[in-house]
Structure formats: C-alpha cells, structure tokens
Design a protein around this motif. Structure first.
Motif, PDB file in Angstrom:
ATOM      1  N   GLY A 142     -17.003  16.990  15.693  1.00 23.02           N
ATOM      2  CA  GLY A 142     -15.984  15.992  15.987  1.00 23.02           C
ATOM      3  C   GLY A 142     -16.518  14.602  16.235  1.00 23.02           C
ATOM      4  N   LYS A 143     -17.593  14.229  15.544  1.00 25.85           N
ATOM      5  CA  LYS A 143     -18.136  12.873  15.706  1.00 25.85           C
ATOM      6  C   LYS A 143     -17.123  11.834  15.232  1.00 25.85           C
ATOM      7  CE  LYS A 143     -21.906  13.835  13.340  1.00 25.85           C
ATOM      8  NZ  LYS A 143     -21.831  15.323  13.268  1.00 25.85           N
ATOM      9  N   THR A 144     -16.415  12.129  14.116  1.00 26.39           N
ATOM     10  CA  THR A 144     -15.455  11.157  13.594  1.00 26.39           C
ATOM     11  C   THR A 144     -14.337  10.888  14.588  1.00 26.39           C
ATOM     12  OG1 THR A 144     -15.949  11.853  11.331  1.00 26.39           O
ATOM     13  CG2 THR A 144     -13.925  10.612  11.662  1.00 26.39           C
ATOM     14  N   GLU A 145     -13.895  11.910  15.311  1.00 29.44           N
ATOM     15  CA  GLU A 145     -12.842  11.694  16.310  1.00 29.44           C
ATOM     16  C   GLU A 145     -13.331  10.776  17.424  1.00 29.44           C
ATOM     17  OE1 GLU A 145      -9.239  11.530  17.882  1.00 29.44           O
ATOM     18  OE2 GLU A 145      -9.714  12.527  15.981  1.00 29.44           O
ATOM     19  N   VAL A 146     -14.607  10.874  17.779  1.00 27.06           N
ATOM     20  CA  VAL A 146     -15.178   9.949  18.770  1.00 27.06           C
ATOM     21  C   VAL A 146     -15.146   8.528  18.224  1.00 27.06           C
ATOM     22  CG1 VAL A 146     -17.263   9.318  20.069  1.00 27.06           C
ATOM     23  CG2 VAL A 146     -16.621  11.724  19.836  1.00 27.06           C
ATOM     24  N   TYR A 147     -15.494   8.367  16.939  1.00 26.27           N
ATOM     25  CA  TYR A 147     -15.420   7.038  16.330  1.00 26.27           C
ATOM     26  C   TYR A 147     -13.988   6.492  16.414  1.00 26.27           C
ATOM     27  CZ  TYR A 147     -19.608   8.796  13.779  1.00 26.27           C
ATOM     28  OH  TYR A 147     -20.801   9.339  13.429  1.00 26.27           O
ATOM     29  N   ARG A 195     -11.512   7.208  18.432  1.00 31.67           N
ATOM     30  CA  ARG A 195     -11.087   6.844  19.785  1.00 31.67           C
ATOM     31  C   ARG A 195     -11.784   5.553  20.236  1.00 31.67           C
ATOM     32  NH1 ARG A 195      -8.356  11.123  22.496  1.00 31.67           N
ATOM     33  NH2 ARG A 195      -7.660  12.519  20.831  1.00 31.67           N
ATOM     34  N   ALA A 196     -13.062   5.402  19.879  1.00 30.19           N
ATOM     35  CA  ALA A 196     -13.787   4.184  20.254  1.00 30.19           C
ATOM     36  C   ALA A 196     -13.185   2.967  19.555  1.00 30.19           C
ATOM     37  CB  ALA A 196     -15.272   4.320  19.900  1.00 30.19           C
ATOM     38  N   ILE A 197     -12.796   3.144  18.291  1.00 30.21           N
ATOM     39  CA  ILE A 197     -12.168   2.037  17.564  1.00 30.21           C
ATOM     40  C   ILE A 197     -10.817   1.699  18.180  1.00 30.21           C
ATOM     41  CG2 ILE A 197     -11.159   1.371  15.340  1.00 30.21           C
ATOM     42  CD1 ILE A 197     -13.399   3.041  14.025  1.00 30.21           C
ATOM     43  N   ALA A 198     -10.059   2.717  18.568  1.00 32.46           N
ATOM     44  CA  ALA A 198      -8.758   2.469  19.206  1.00 32.46           C
ATOM     45  C   ALA A 198      -8.932   1.629  20.468  1.00 32.46           C
ATOM     46  CB  ALA A 198      -8.079   3.795  19.534  1.00 32.46           C
ATOM     47  N   SER A 199      -9.959   1.919  21.262  1.00 30.38           N
ATOM     48  CA  SER A 199     -10.236   1.108  22.452  1.00 30.38           C
ATOM     49  C   SER A 199     -10.576  -0.325  22.068  1.00 30.38           C
ATOM     50  CB  SER A 199     -11.399   1.721  23.247  1.00 30.38           C
ATOM     51  OG  SER A 199     -11.043   2.971  23.777  1.00 30.38           O
ATOM     52  N   THR A 200     -11.346  -0.474  20.983  1.00 30.72           N
ATOM     53  CA  THR A 200     -11.728  -1.807  20.503  1.00 30.72           C
ATOM     54  C   THR A 200     -10.502  -2.602  20.074  1.00 30.72           C
ATOM     55  OG1 THR A 200     -13.876  -0.963  19.755  1.00 30.72           O
ATOM     56  CG2 THR A 200     -13.113  -3.032  18.790  1.00 30.72           C
ATOM     57  N   PRO A 230       0.827  -1.204   0.000  1.00 31.25           N
ATOM     58  CA  PRO A 230       0.000   0.000   0.000  1.00 31.25           C
ATOM     59  C   PRO A 230       0.860   1.252   0.000  1.00 31.25           C
ATOM     60  CG  PRO A 230       0.034  -1.002   2.183  1.00 31.25           C
ATOM     61  CD  PRO A 230       0.729  -1.947   1.266  1.00 31.25           C
ATOM     62  N   PRO A 231       0.312   2.376  -0.484  1.00 35.08           N
ATOM     63  CA  PRO A 231       1.080   3.620  -0.502  1.00 35.08           C
ATOM     64  C   PRO A 231       1.387   4.084   0.920  1.00 35.08           C
ATOM     65  CG  PRO A 231      -1.231   4.024  -1.011  1.00 35.08           C
ATOM     66  CD  PRO A 231      -1.049   2.546  -0.999  1.00 35.08           C
ATOM     67  N   PRO A 232       2.450   4.883   1.073  1.00 41.23           N
ATOM     68  CA  PRO A 232       2.789   5.377   2.417  1.00 41.23           C
ATOM     69  C   PRO A 232       1.611   6.129   3.026  1.00 41.23           C
ATOM     70  CG  PRO A 232       4.494   5.937   0.807  1.00 41.23           C
ATOM     71  CD  PRO A 232       3.354   5.388   0.038  1.00 41.23           C
ATOM     72  N   ARG A 233       1.442   5.967   4.327  1.00 39.18           N
ATOM     73  CA  ARG A 233       0.319   6.597   5.008  1.00 39.18           C
ATOM     74  C   ARG A 233       0.759   7.896   5.666  1.00 39.18           C
ATOM     75  NH1 ARG A 233      -1.623   4.038   9.308  1.00 39.18           N
ATOM     76  NH2 ARG A 233       0.297   2.921   9.685  1.00 39.18           N
ATOM     77  N   GLU A 234      -0.150   8.882   5.641  1.00 39.76           N
ATOM     78  CA  GLU A 234       0.084  10.109   6.368  1.00 39.76           C
ATOM     79  C   GLU A 234      -0.472   9.929   7.778  1.00 39.76           C
ATOM     80  OE1 GLU A 234      -1.532  13.468   4.406  1.00 39.76           O
ATOM     81  OE2 GLU A 234      -0.479  13.092   2.518  1.00 39.76           O
ATOM     82  N   ARG A 235       0.405   9.944   8.746  1.00 39.47           N
ATOM     83  CA  ARG A 235      -0.015   9.785  10.135  1.00 39.47           C
ATOM     84  C   ARG A 235      -0.601  11.100  10.658  1.00 39.47           C
ATOM     85  NH1 ARG A 235      -0.800   4.769  12.252  1.00 39.47           N
ATOM     86  NH2 ARG A 235       0.908   3.383  11.729  1.00 39.47           N
ATOM     87  N   ASP A 236      -1.581  11.003  11.521  1.00 42.33           N
ATOM     88  CA  ASP A 236      -2.069  12.209  12.180  1.00 42.33           C
ATOM     89  C   ASP A 236      -1.969  12.049  13.695  1.00 42.33           C
ATOM     90  OD1 ASP A 236      -4.150  10.534  12.877  1.00 42.33           O
ATOM     91  OD2 ASP A 236      -5.719  11.977  12.396  1.00 42.33           O
ATOM     92  N   GLU A 237      -1.888  13.163  14.353  1.00 40.29           N
ATOM     93  CA  GLU A 237      -1.817  13.161  15.808  1.00 40.29           C
ATOM     94  C   GLU A 237      -3.215  13.375  16.356  1.00 40.29           C
ATOM     95  OE1 GLU A 237       0.539  12.583  18.089  1.00 40.29           O
ATOM     96  OE2 GLU A 237       1.811  11.914  16.427  1.00 40.29           O
ATOM     97  N   PRO A 238      -3.683  12.496  17.250  1.00 42.82           N
ATOM     98  CA  PRO A 238      -5.016  12.689  17.827  1.00 42.82           C
ATOM     99  C   PRO A 238      -5.115  14.046  18.518  1.00 42.82           C
ATOM    100  CG  PRO A 238      -4.171  10.505  18.351  1.00 42.82           C
ATOM    101  CD  PRO A 238      -3.038  11.268  17.735  1.00 42.82           C
ATOM    102  N   PRO A 239      -6.166  14.823  18.227  1.00 49.53           N
ATOM    103  CA  PRO A 239      -6.315  16.134  18.858  1.00 49.53           C
ATOM    104  C   PRO A 239      -6.784  16.006  20.305  1.00 49.53           C
ATOM    105  CG  PRO A 239      -8.220  15.660  17.498  1.00 49.53           C
ATOM    106  CD  PRO A 239      -7.256  14.522  17.288  1.00 49.53           C
ATOM    107  N   VAL A 240      -6.706  17.099  21.019  1.00 48.04           N
ATOM    108  CA  VAL A 240      -7.259  17.145  22.379  1.00 48.04           C
ATOM    109  C   VAL A 240      -8.780  17.126  22.268  1.00 48.04           C
ATOM    110  CG1 VAL A 240      -7.445  18.505  24.490  1.00 48.04           C
ATOM    111  CG2 VAL A 240      -5.275  18.419  23.236  1.00 48.04           C
ATOM    112  N   LEU A 241      -9.413  16.264  23.038  1.00 47.61           N
ATOM    113  CA  LEU A 241     -10.865  16.135  22.964  1.00 47.61           C
ATOM    114  C   LEU A 241     -11.555  17.293  23.677  1.00 47.61           C
ATOM    115  CD1 LEU A 241     -11.331  12.313  23.712  1.00 47.61           C
ATOM    116  CD2 LEU A 241     -11.348  13.441  21.483  1.00 47.61           C
ATOM    117  N   THR A 242     -12.748  17.629  23.167  1.00 42.16           N
ATOM    118  CA  THR A 242     -13.580  18.592  23.881  1.00 42.16           C
ATOM    119  C   THR A 242     -14.219  17.901  25.082  1.00 42.16           C
ATOM    120  OG1 THR A 242     -15.574  18.035  22.621  1.00 42.16           O
ATOM    121  CG2 THR A 242     -14.110  19.719  21.681  1.00 42.16           C
TER     122      THR A 242
END
Length: 724
Positions: free
Chosen positions: A223-228, A230-235, A180-192
């Motif tokens: 920021g609904k996607t960020e909640v998704y 984080r929930a996936i990361a826990s999973t 797969p092509p190289p991935r652009e990593r992102d840093e998780p933002p501070v949650l509200t």
C-alpha cells in the motif's frame, strides 16, 4: 546592459552579449534568445543580466524568442546545481528541463467559437441548430467540431456571427482543452497501522511545509501508493502542489488512473506524448491549472510554482538516470529541488537503492517500513530450483507442473526472463564458429521470427546464413534463451492457452498498454516478458510467477550486479499473490546459495542490504564513496588508450591539489572497459572515487577543461548506475 547566455553546447562557460536598447525593458533571466555564434545563429538561455563586463568587444543579441521566461527562477537555480554537480554546461542542463514541444517553435493557432453577446434567438433554422449545439459544449469548440456536432455548414455559423449570437476567436492550440473523460471515483480504504504510522511521521513536513527526505520501504502490495495519495491530499489541503515520478512510461497510465480517481486536476508529462500534448500539459502546469503532475524522469522539472511534495515511486529504478548529457538522476534532482522549495520528498520502493538505504541508516532520511501486505495477505512463498540438477534446458519439471496447475485452477501466470530474442549465441557445432557483432565486443542474438541475428548494443542486423561461413556445416547450435524461445516452448507445452509476450521487440506505447490491460482483465492467461512485466503492476489474478533464469545479471562485471539481481527477483515475485487466491513463485537458478538470490527468496531486503553494503565497503565502491566514470572511445584503440593515460595524469594532478586542502580523490585506470568495443569504437575507462562529493566534482571538472583530439569521444558520468 549585458546578458550571460548559456548555449546547449558541451562547453564549461556561458557567453556574454550586449543587450540592444529596445530589448532592455523586457529581457529577463530564463528567456531564450537568438545570438550570433561563430558563423551561425544559435538559441540560448539568458541566465543573468549585468551592467558591466571585462570583455572588450561583445556582439549584440539578435532577438528574443519567448514573450516570457520559460525557465522560472527556481528551475534556473536547479539548472546551475545540475551543471556544477554533473559537470555539464548550464545550457545542456536547461535544455533538458524543457519538453521538445515547448522548445521547438510556436503552437498552431486554432479558431474556436464562443456564444455571442446578443441574447436573441436565431431565426434561421440551420443557424438555430448551430447555436443549440454551441450551447451544449462546456468549453469553446473549434469551428470544425461545432459544425460536425450540428451537421451544418460554415454559412449557418456566419449567420450567427452577423447577428452577434456567436463569435469566432483565434486561440493558440495549446489553450484549446478538450473535456476530459468522466473519472471513476474511488473511496479511500482504511489504512493499516503501518500506513498510519508512516503518514504520522511525515505529517509535520507536509503541513509546515518543510524539507525532509522519507524512505518508504514497503514490501510489494503493502500500500505504498495509498500513502502517496494521502500525503498528496494533505499537500493539496495546504494549497500546494505535488510532483509524482514513476520509473516507466508503461506504468504511467495505471498510475494516472489511480490519481485521477482521487484528485481533480492531474497533469501528465512523458516522452510518448505528441509534442502538442506535452506542450499543452506543460502550459497547464505553468498556468497553475494542475495540482498533481505525474510522469517519468523529466517530470521532475515540471514548472510547478507552489511545490509542496515530490514523490519518487520505485526510487531504485535505473530509468531515473539520464543516459546522455546531462547525466542526472531524477531521484537526486528531486531531493535538491525539494530542499530549495522547503518541501518533503517521499522515496518509495520494496527494494530501495543502497544509496537511499545507507542515507536512512545514517539518519539523513526518515525510514518508514510497511512490512506486510494490505488485507493481511501473505507474501508468496518462493521456491529456488537448482538448474544444475535439472535435465531440462528451459522449464524445470517443477515449473511445468506449477504452470499447468495454475491454469487448471483458473489463475494467471507470469514467466519472466530479462533477455530478448530466441537465442543469445549462435555457434557452429563442427568448427565452433560463433556469430559476433562486427562493430561490438559481443555475440549476436538470434531472432527466429525474422531469421535474423541482431546486436543489442549497436543495432546491427544480418540474416542468418543457411550454412556456416567457415566450414559450410548446415546446422547451428542455439545457445542461451530469450523471451521469444520461452514463448515458443510455452505454446508447445500449453497449447490453446492464451498468452502474450511483452518486450521491446513486440510491444510499445499504446500497444503495451493494451496488452497489459487484456492481461489485467483476464483475457490473457500467461504473460511472458522482460523487466517490463516485473515492476509496479497490480495483477490480482496472478497465482504463479516463474523466473526462467535468475542469473542473467548476476555475473556481469559491474558493482551493482548483485543489487540488480536482488531487485529484479523481488519485484517480479511481488506480482504474485495479490488477490484472494494467493500465489507462489518458482525461481530457476544455477546459483541457489548466492546471498542476493537467497535473500530475494526470503523477501528479506534488510538481510541483502547489510551483506551488500559490507561487500561495497571492502572494495570502496558506492555508497561507501561517491563515484564518477570517464569513458573514452575511438576507432583507433591505441589512440583511445593514449588519451586515457594523458587524462588520467591530469586527473591525478587535480587530485593532488584537492588533497592539499584535505580532500582525497582516488583515480583508478585507465583500463579497458568491460565491453571493450561498441559501434566500432574501442573503449577505455577511468574511475574516480572520493568521500567528498564536492572534491569529486572539482576534480571531475578537469575532464571538461581538457582538449581532446576530434577523433576521441569523452563522456563523464557522475554517480554511475553501471560501469560496463
């Protein structure tokens, strides 16, 4: 031994076949088999094995199609639920679960090259070049890819093979994975604070894991996607997997980019892929090589073994509903699958379906609100423009000024109209002749670029004549507007400004992704489109959204018309003001005092939902009750009506039997469908309503058990999203 076989046919039962002795050790439920059926051979699904049968004479299974079951036990059970609830055959349900590339034929075999067992270097120069190229590949390349990389011939590779320095293996094409092509990593933002609170409420279900339905009601940009994420990361930390459903293929690339920036093993399933690509991704999932699966409706059937979470983004979207048998809603199937797997479901939306909101209000779902945008950004102010007071036909004076100002300030503009074409009605001003579809009860839409009229129901097209066929007048009035006319007038109003039109007439697939990417990059200044531009997109430079006509769906004879209007205005308004420059929204309407439009202008979902739920309760429509619609069509209007009356009588008899055990099912109709004729067939409808889903399903099964004349087409839709 006997096997019950489900065939992809609209029949209410499975069929029993004998299992030949040589197949008995290997045949399992979930495998496909070939069986004799009437005067042909069909492929069906083995759904159960039995040691006895009451059938006096059975035929033998002809052959087994698959080496192993394609439908695992959990999905087989889910298929049975779909069959029961949506009153379709089990074979139809199972067929819908498998991508076409998996169902059709076997994958091609490709020859790949691996490094051999002999450590000695190659002596011949050309062979040495091939060996060096081979060692640079991270995964075994195909023969063609290796020789191209080494700029060499097959003879040099043969030299390596004879020396034991390389070997050529046959692999199924689906097992040849490109790097797969190289991935652009992102840093998780501070949650509200609101995001933290929502995640904390979901955490117990994520970690145990246990079933729980969670409705995430968040304004656009909250920021609904960020909640998704984080929930996936826990999973994933719990060694389980996640499925993410998105409503549109157009949203898939954008969503996949965000998920791949956070997670390593992401698989994608959608119908725009080639059969080979879908098969390859499906096999990756089946083999446990993907932790996160992203895709539209059918991805709910991904063969994930360690399911720990299902996310349904924009859960209110109509595209989650399948429009042919089995007519399932992926959101509801996700809830059933999650309950069986003992894992949570997150339903996310700025404008949830009234069904989901009603379930949250009754306490069946957890309700988590994100009332503010991330970064403290304000929701864009919305101004309603009463077009009844305007002289302009398309762009009000306020909208013209606002677009010009946004362009001067360096911003971008979205102009939204949920209608395609140039004009919705073509009429002769002298004799009032109107161009209508010869096959449907609708007017023809004029597409100026092709100078053709088209029916958007059946696809009929015809060239617009030079004169009226009735009175021979040489001019026509073009009534109503679509995106083609908006684009033409926008080009005249703002010459030299780059703009693009997005609707199903102009862009699809990769072209759609390219156009949206150019707009996101700022290359295009004005984007004109239908609902394809309204949902889910993140365009930080958009400072103005103009809704050309907010009333296109408002007066349709459908019980969801108000809900659809509110959701569309809210969603497209949410594209504005996502960047640092803020934004505004102008909504042109002839009904500025309608509660759906006013609530959308105030960004007030709760106000709309309360008013609409009260309205639905008064008329006894969902979500106050469950519904099913039976549609009957025939070329002969009287034949369709007669079949409808006979079926309605049978349904009322079934409803009376249900009432004897305490379940009331109301039968309304038959009545002419709001669109009474489509594709040359006259349409009649029967509506079933009940407080009990079980009672509704039992009465609805009468439809499948009834024999109709061959000329009558009958469809049953449980939990319809429209009644047109």
């Amino acid at each position: 031994m006997y096997a019950r076989i489900a065939l992809d046919l609209p029949v209410p039962t499975e069929f029993t076949y004998s299992v030949p002795p040589e197949m008995r050790p290997s045949l399992q439920p979930g495998q496909r088999v070939r069986v004799p059926f009437r005067h042909t051979t069909r492929v069906g699904y083995c759904v159960a094995l039995e040691t006895s049968t009451d059938i006096a004479k059975t035929k033998d299974i002809t052959s087994v199609v698959d080496k192993e079951p394609l439908v695992p036990p959990d999905l087989l059970e889910l298929g049975k639920w779909i069959s029961e609830y949506y009153a379709c055959s089990l074979g139809e349900a199972l067929q819908a679960m498998l991508p076409g590339g998996v169902r059709r034929g076997q994958p091609k075999v490709r020859r790949v090259v691996r490094v051999g067992d002999q450590p000695a270097p190659a002596r011949a120069k050309k062979a040495a070049l091939v060996l060096a190229a081979l060692e640079r590949f991270e995964t075994p390349p195909t023969v063609g890819a290796l020789l191209a990389a080494a700029s060499s011939s097959r003879a040099a590779l043969s030299t390596l093979e004879r020396a034991g320095l390389a070997r050529v293996d046959a692999m199924e094409a689906d097992e040849v994975f490109e790097t797969p092509p190289p991935r652009e990593r992102d840093e998780p933002p501070v949650l509200t604070d609101a995001q933290e609170t929502a995640l904390a409420a979901m955490e117990p279900d994520l970690l145990q894991p246990s079933y729980g339905a969670h409705l995430l009601l968040g304004v656009t940009g909250s920021g609904k996607t960020e909640v998704y994420l984080r929930a996936i990361a826990s999973t994933l930390r719990c060694k389980r997997q996640a499925i993410v459903l998105v409503p549109e293929i157009a949203l898939t690339p954008q969503t996949v980019r965000r998920f791949r920036a956070r997670f390593d093993r992401v698989a994608v399933l959608h119908s725009a892929q080639s059969e080979s690509s879908r098969r390859k991704e499906w096999r990756r999932i089946r083999q446990g090589e993907a932790d996160v699966v992203v895709g539209p409706r059918s991805a709910v059937f991904a063969p994930v073994e360690r399911l720990g979470l299902i996310v349904v983004d924009e859960e209110h979207e109509n595209s989650f509903k399948q429009d042919n048998a089995p007519r399932y809603n992926a959101r509801d199937v996700a809830l059933v699958r999650a309950k069986a797997a003992s894992c949570p479901v997150i339903l996310g939306s700025a404008t949830p379906s009234l069904e989901s909101f009603a379930n949250a209000r009754r306490g069946r779902y957890g309700l988590h609100r994100l009332p503010e945008r991330v970064g403290g950004r304000e929701m864009p102010p919305v101004e309603l423009i009463d077009m009844g007071l305007e002289k302009a036909r398309l762009f009000s004076r306020q909208l013209r000024l606002a677009v010009s100002q946004a362009i001067r300030d360096g911003g971008q503009v979205i102009l939204f109209l949920n209608r395609r074409g140039f004009a919705t009605v073509v009429v002769c001003p002298r004799c009032k002749h109107t161009f209508e579809c010869p096959h449907c009860s609708t007017t023809l839409v004029f597409h100026k670029g092709r100078r053709r009229t088209a029916c958007h129901l059946c696809g009929h097209q015809a060239r617009l004549p030079d004169a009226c066929p009735e009175c021979h007048h040489a001019e026509f009035d073009m009534v109503g507007s679509g995106t083609e006319r908006v684009t033409e007038e926008a080009e005249q109003a703002w010459p030299g400004i780059s703009m693009a039109r997005v609707d199903s007439d102009t862009v699809r697939g990769a072209e759609l992704e390219r156009v949206l990417e150019e707009f996101r990059a700022g290359t295009t200044r004005i984007l004109i489109g239908t609902q394809m531009v309204a949902k889910g997109h993140h365009f930080p430079k958009v400072t103005l959204v103009g809704v050309i006509n907010a009333d296109t769906a408002l007066h349709l004879p459908d019980f969801r018309a108000n809900e659809r209007t509110f959701a569309l205005i809210s969603q497209v308004a949410g594209r504005a003001g996502r960047g640092d420059d803020g934004g505004r929204v102008l909504v042109q309407t002839y009904n500025p005092d309608h509660y759906a439009i006013r609530a959308a202008a105030e960004h007030d979902y709760l106000k709309f939902a309360e008013a609409e739920l009260e309205e639905r309760e008064l008329v006894g429509m969902p979500p106050s009750r469950r519904a099913a619609v039976v549609s009957l069509s025939a070329e002969d209007d009287r034949g369709a009506e007669r079949a409808g009356r006979e079926l309605a009588a049978a349904l009322r008899a079934a409803a009376e039997r249900a009432a004897e055990v305490g379940h009331k099912v109301e039968i309304r109709g038959p009545a002419r469908a709001p669109i009474e004729r489509i594709r040359g067939r006259w349409r009649w409808m029967i509506l079933l309503l009940s407080d009990s889903a079980t009672a509704l399903a039992s009465v609805a099964r009468t439809v499948k058990a009834t024999r109709f004349p061959k000329k009558i087409d009958v469809t049953l839709d449980v939990d319809p999203i429209a009644v047109l």
